[in-house]
Design an enzyme around this catalytic site. Structure first.
Site, PDB file in Angstrom:
ATOM      1  N   ASP A  15      -1.764  -2.381  -9.936  1.00  0.00           N
ATOM      2  CA  ASP A  15      -2.577  -2.645  -8.751  1.00  0.00           C
ATOM      3  C   ASP A  15      -3.912  -3.219  -9.180  1.00  0.00           C
ATOM      4  OD1 ASP A  15      -1.121  -1.697  -6.654  1.00  0.00           O
ATOM      5  OD2 ASP A  15      -1.885   0.355  -6.816  1.00  0.00           O
ATOM      6  N   ASP A  53       0.457   3.383  -4.889  1.00  0.00           N
ATOM      7  CA  ASP A  53      -0.224   4.477  -4.199  1.00  0.00           C
ATOM      8  C   ASP A  53       0.300   4.711  -2.788  1.00  0.00           C
ATOM      9  OD1 ASP A  53      -1.311   2.230  -2.942  1.00  0.00           O
ATOM     10  OD2 ASP A  53      -3.119   2.287  -4.153  1.00  0.00           O
ATOM     11  N   ASP A  58       5.228   1.857  -1.675  1.00  0.00           N
ATOM     12  CA  ASP A  58       5.368   1.678  -3.119  1.00  0.00           C
ATOM     13  C   ASP A  58       6.462   2.577  -3.689  1.00  0.00           C
ATOM     14  OD1 ASP A  58       3.331  -0.152  -3.191  1.00  0.00           O
ATOM     15  OD2 ASP A  58       1.785   1.339  -3.613  1.00  0.00           O
TER      16      ASP A  58
END
Ligand code: ADP
Ligand code: MG
Length: 885
Positions: free
Chosen positions: A316, A623, A627
């Protein structure tokens, strides 16, 4: 007593919630909000379990035979060794269990409640009936909740009902037993927001009532352990065959059954690396603890070895590479006017400035935009004694802070009190909206990704007038902000007629008036650049997968030092196009692309799977709710501890408690250390075991006496090596773990290098030992004198080999002694123990040993040292061949 409705017993003020004092009292009355845990296995059962192994059966049989042959001393010795083994195993299992429980408690879920009128995060165990709780997508419902309000709320109740589709929760529609709409403890909020009162906690919840039916989480055995079990079995069979052959030869040579039988047992013990499972558990448990110290919580043991092998980290951006501490630095109004925001601790003292219009007009012109920033906003910002404190989504907090600088507090915006509908932010929507009752119609405020809002808008604001939208100039403005690495958010407003049914949703977001853009700065995390550089050295690639703009993503990636060319930046659109063309098109794309921008969370899975098809061993971070599939299917799923939702954490293999990319890299390093330690232990045990086997394979067919007695073999394997292998499993990092390319996950532990080294050291120890034994017998020593010296030689060989094993690549002389004092103490201790045993009558009688002279000891040490020379040459040679540093 007739059951009363909980909600009546525990009325909560719909605004203020319980008071802290009241909550404390209820907690005492109702107990913590947790389900009774399954009882851990008793000490006795753990102890007994230690004896359930084929090796132990062999030893027990040996003890029984010894007793039958009235050799009670051997039987007692075997019994003591067995007991010691059992005790060590029990202690080990117990402390590993405790460590695991301690780590699990770090995963403790939280709940968001309102108490005394203030929103706060509490430990979910402290929740009490009557508490006012907030539910949010991605988190588990912490207790049974009677809902007051629900916005797009959906729950996955498969845990309770087995129904896999999420259930929509609407107020007033489903009435259950007169209790209103409820959300149940343990179920997962998959979408939307909700708010309600806790009606039951702990064992009184619906799930509590059936808790025993729900299987407790089983800890799966790491594949490494499974592979090693298979490895041990293969060895056992090979050893069985070899022993049978020796047995036959011995019979032909006229040896007695008793001796033959004990020899077989001793050899079985020598050749089967029975210390391996324990040593590996220790290596993994230590790895787990060290990782926890680097802010990495391991949820599945297998993740330790997997982390060490990963070849690419798909990370990310926000919060992992960056601090996730956003600050709005400037706003762009549609006509190009720039309004900048001062930065400082005291928000209300920071001013807005504009180079174009006078400063006094800057705030005014930004006001409408800031309204759209605070109204569809779910965060909280309040002034506390030690400064401003934000709660909630960081984008939202940053917007609230910017609005404060413009003199705007959410609570004071008149529209705030006339909220009639909301679309909460979800990553896949990329926007949030709120609907407010106006005089005769409804006002809409939207904030979100620029592209999304530019599409929704048909007009734009120019100093209070709505004029035709100029999409190109707006996109150009966005590009310019993004290219500076700023995260860009857009704002819009609109008006629609009142809906008689009170339903407001996505369909109403058309014909909006575009209000402008805000650019937010999110500094890189300290240590990230170094961690990315370390990845490069360790042969690990870094890919960025983000929902943010490609320009922003590239700018941040460049700052962070991720190596990439312009053509390696792709967007979610390109991924979707490639997917449509088929797997191979996608694989072609992911072979090169390293920056994935404007990716929808659901696309992460496709990217991860494709990278894996391209031969990568993938670690992926995540998160959000969406996901979860990627986290589950990647080789290593990494969830964010702070920002991460419960769904993400439960799907992941590891949790990074500080959300920091650098911690992931630290975890990779520890993973490599653990794997290396396991290899070291395997090498020690297999090479020494094989050497003893060779010794016998030479001596017995040649008609020589038994080189070592059964009891002596047990001593070597269960006592001396038993201490040393544990010490080796605790080795610290050598320091160069991140300077090698990752090992292929398909490479067996027993690779070519290991095989060759085992072969060579076996020759030195086995043939060397045989030579010594032969020479001693030929020069007039008795059998027992010869065995005494040979046993000492083997203890010395094992001591030396332990030091040799400390590094696979580097010289024994480069291994600092203080790095693993336990090992130094262990090896010296084992040698001292052996010498002491020579002087203690009971032990020396049982082991058949006697004191040796310092001269003899020194000669044997010199012979043992030859093993160092051979292994040093071996390491040099391997280094030259592979050109390692
Ligand atoms: P990242 O991968 O950097 O974490 P996200 O997936 O969180 O990106 O965000 C995707 C996009 O959604 C952002 O670029 C932004 O345009 C928009 N967005 C993010 N947070 C919010 C929010 N709280 N409200 C509205 N829009 C948001
Ligand atoms: Mg995000």
């Amino acid at each position: 007593m007739a059951p009363r409705m909980n909600a009546e017993i525990y009325p909560a003020s719909p605004q203020r919630g319980l008071s802290q004092a009241d909550a404390g009292e209820r907690l005492r009355e109702h107990g913590p909000n947790s389900l009774p845990e399954g009882r851990p296995p008793s000490l006795a059962s753990v102890f007994l379990r230690q004896f359930l192994s084929p090796l132990i059966y062999i030893l027990l049989a040996a003890a029984l035979v010894s007793i039958a042959l009235s050799d009670v001393r051997d039987a007692i010795f075997i019994g003591i060794v067995l007991l010691l083994n059992g005790i060590i195993g029990t202690v080990q299992e117990f402390s590993a269990g405790r460590a695991a429980a301690a780590l699990r408690s770090l995963e403790q879920p939280h709940a968001t409640v309102i108490r005394d009128g203030l929103q706060r995060e509490i430990d979910a165990r402290d929740l009490v009936p009557g508490d006012l709780v907030l539910l949010e997508a991605g988190n588990r419902v912490p207790a049974d909740v009677r809902l007051h309000s629900a916005e797009n709320l959906q729950c996955d109740e498969s845990l309770l009902t087995g129904e896999s589709l999420p259930v929509s929760k609407k107020i007033g529609e489903i009435e259950e037993k007169g209790e209103g709409t409820r959300a149940f403890a343990g179920t997962m909020v998959t979408r939307g927001r909700g708010r309600g009162v806790v009606s039951a906690t702990g064992a009184s919840t619906e799930i509590g009532k059936i808790a025993e039916m729900i299987a407790t989480r089983s800890i799966s055995r790491p594949p490494l352990m499974v592979r090693l079990d298979r490895f041990s079995r293969t060895i056992a069979i090979t050893v069985g065959v070899a022993i049978a052959a020796l047995f036959a030869v011995g019979l032909l040579r006229g040896m007695g059954y008793h001796d033959l039988f004990l020899m077989s047992v001793g050899l079985a013990v020598a050749a089967i690396p029975e210390g391996l499972p324990v040593a590996i558990s220790i290596a993994l448990a230590i790895g787990m603890r060290r990782m926890a110290r680097s802010n990495v919580i391991v949820r599945r043991m297998a993740a330790i070895e997997a982390l060490g092998s990963c070849t690419i980290v798909a990370t990310d951006k926000t919060g992992t590479l960056t601090m996730n501490e956003l600050t709005v630095t400037e706003v762009r109004l549609p006509d190009g006017t720039i309004v900048t925001f001062e930065t400082g601790e005291d928000l209300e003292a920071c001013a807005l400035r504009s180079p174009h219009v006078g400063d006094e007009r800057a705030g005014e012109r930004a006001a409408e935009l800031l309204k759209a920033a605070v109204l569809p906003n779910e965060a909280l910002l309040r002034r506390e004694v030690d400064g401003w404190k934000g709660m909630g989504d960081t984008v939202d907090v940053a917007l609230l802070a910017a609005a404060r600088k413009g003199g705007l507090a959410k609570e004071n915006v008149p529209e705030h009190d006339r909220l009639i509908g909301r679309i909460p932010y979800e990553p896949d929507l990329k926007y949030a909206a709120s609907f407010h009752q106006a005089e005769e119609d409804v006002r809409i405020f939207v904030k979100g990704a620029p592209e999304t809002l530019i599409d929704m808008a048909s007009r734009m604001d120019r100093d209070g007038e709505a004029v035709a939208i100029d999409r190109d100039s707006l996109l150009a403005q966005k590009e310019e902000l993004a290219a500076r690495g700023l995260r860009v958010l857009a704002f819009a407003e609109g008006r629609i007629a009142r809906q008689p049914n009170g339903d407001y949703g996505h369909g109403h977001l058309v014909d909006l008036v575009f209000l402008g853009l805000a650019g937010m700065q999110d500094p890189l995390r300290p240590g990230v650049t170094e961690a990315i550089a370390a990845c490069a050295g360790a042969g690990i690639e870094v890919a960025m997968v983000t929902g943010d703009d490609p320009r922003t993503a590239s700018a941040i990636a460049r700052d962070a030092g991720i190596p990439f060319e312009d053509d390696q930046v792709v967007t979610g659109h390109a991924v979707r196009d490639a997917e449509a063309k088929g797997e191979s098109a996608l694989d072609d794309l992911t072979r090169r692309a390293r920056i994935y921008a404007r990716v929808e969370p659901a696309q992460k899975l496709a990217i991860v799977l494709s990278l894996a098809r391209n031969g990568h061993f993938v670690a992926v971070t995540g998160d959000g709710v969406n996901d979860a599939p990627a986290l589950k299917h990647a080789h290593v799923g990494v969830a964010m501890g702070r920002k991460g939702t419960d769904v993400a954490k439960e799907s992941a293999d590891i949790i990074v408690t500080d959300d920091n990319f650098a911690s992931i890299v630290a975890g990779i390093r520890e993973g490599r250390v653990s794997y290396a330690n396991i290899r070291k232990v395997v090498f020690l045990l297999v090479s020494t075991g094989a050497a003893e086997m060779v010794l016998f394979l030479l001596a017995i067919p040649l008609g020589m006496p038994l080189p070592l007695t059964a009891v002596q073999l047990l001593w070597l394997n269960l006592v001396t090596n038993g201490v040393q292998d544990v010490a080796l499993a605790a080795e610290g990092a050598e320091g160069d773990e991140l300077s090698y390319p990752p090992r292929s996950p398909r490479e067996p532990i027993f690779n070519r290098v290991m095989l060759r080294r085992v072969l060579h050291s076996t020759i030195v120890m086995g043939v060397g030992g045989f030579g010594v034994f032969w020479w001693l017998l030929a020069n007039g020593h008795t059998e027992s004198e010869a065995r005494n010296l040979l046993l000492l030689l083997f203890v010395l060989f094992e001591n030396v080999q332990t030091f040799n094993s400390r590094s696979e690549h580097h010289s024994i002389f480069r291994q600092g002694l203080v790095r693993n004092p336990f090992l130094v103490v262990g090896v010296v201790g084992v040698q001292a123990l052996h010498i002491a045993a020579m002087h203690v009558p009971v032990l020396s009688d049982t082991l058949g040993i006697a004191p040796v002279s310092p001269a003899q000891w020194s000669v044997l040490l010199l012979i043992a040292a030859s093993l160092i020379v051979v292994m040093e040459i071996e390491k040099r040679w391997d280094k030259r061949m592979t050109k390692l540093p």
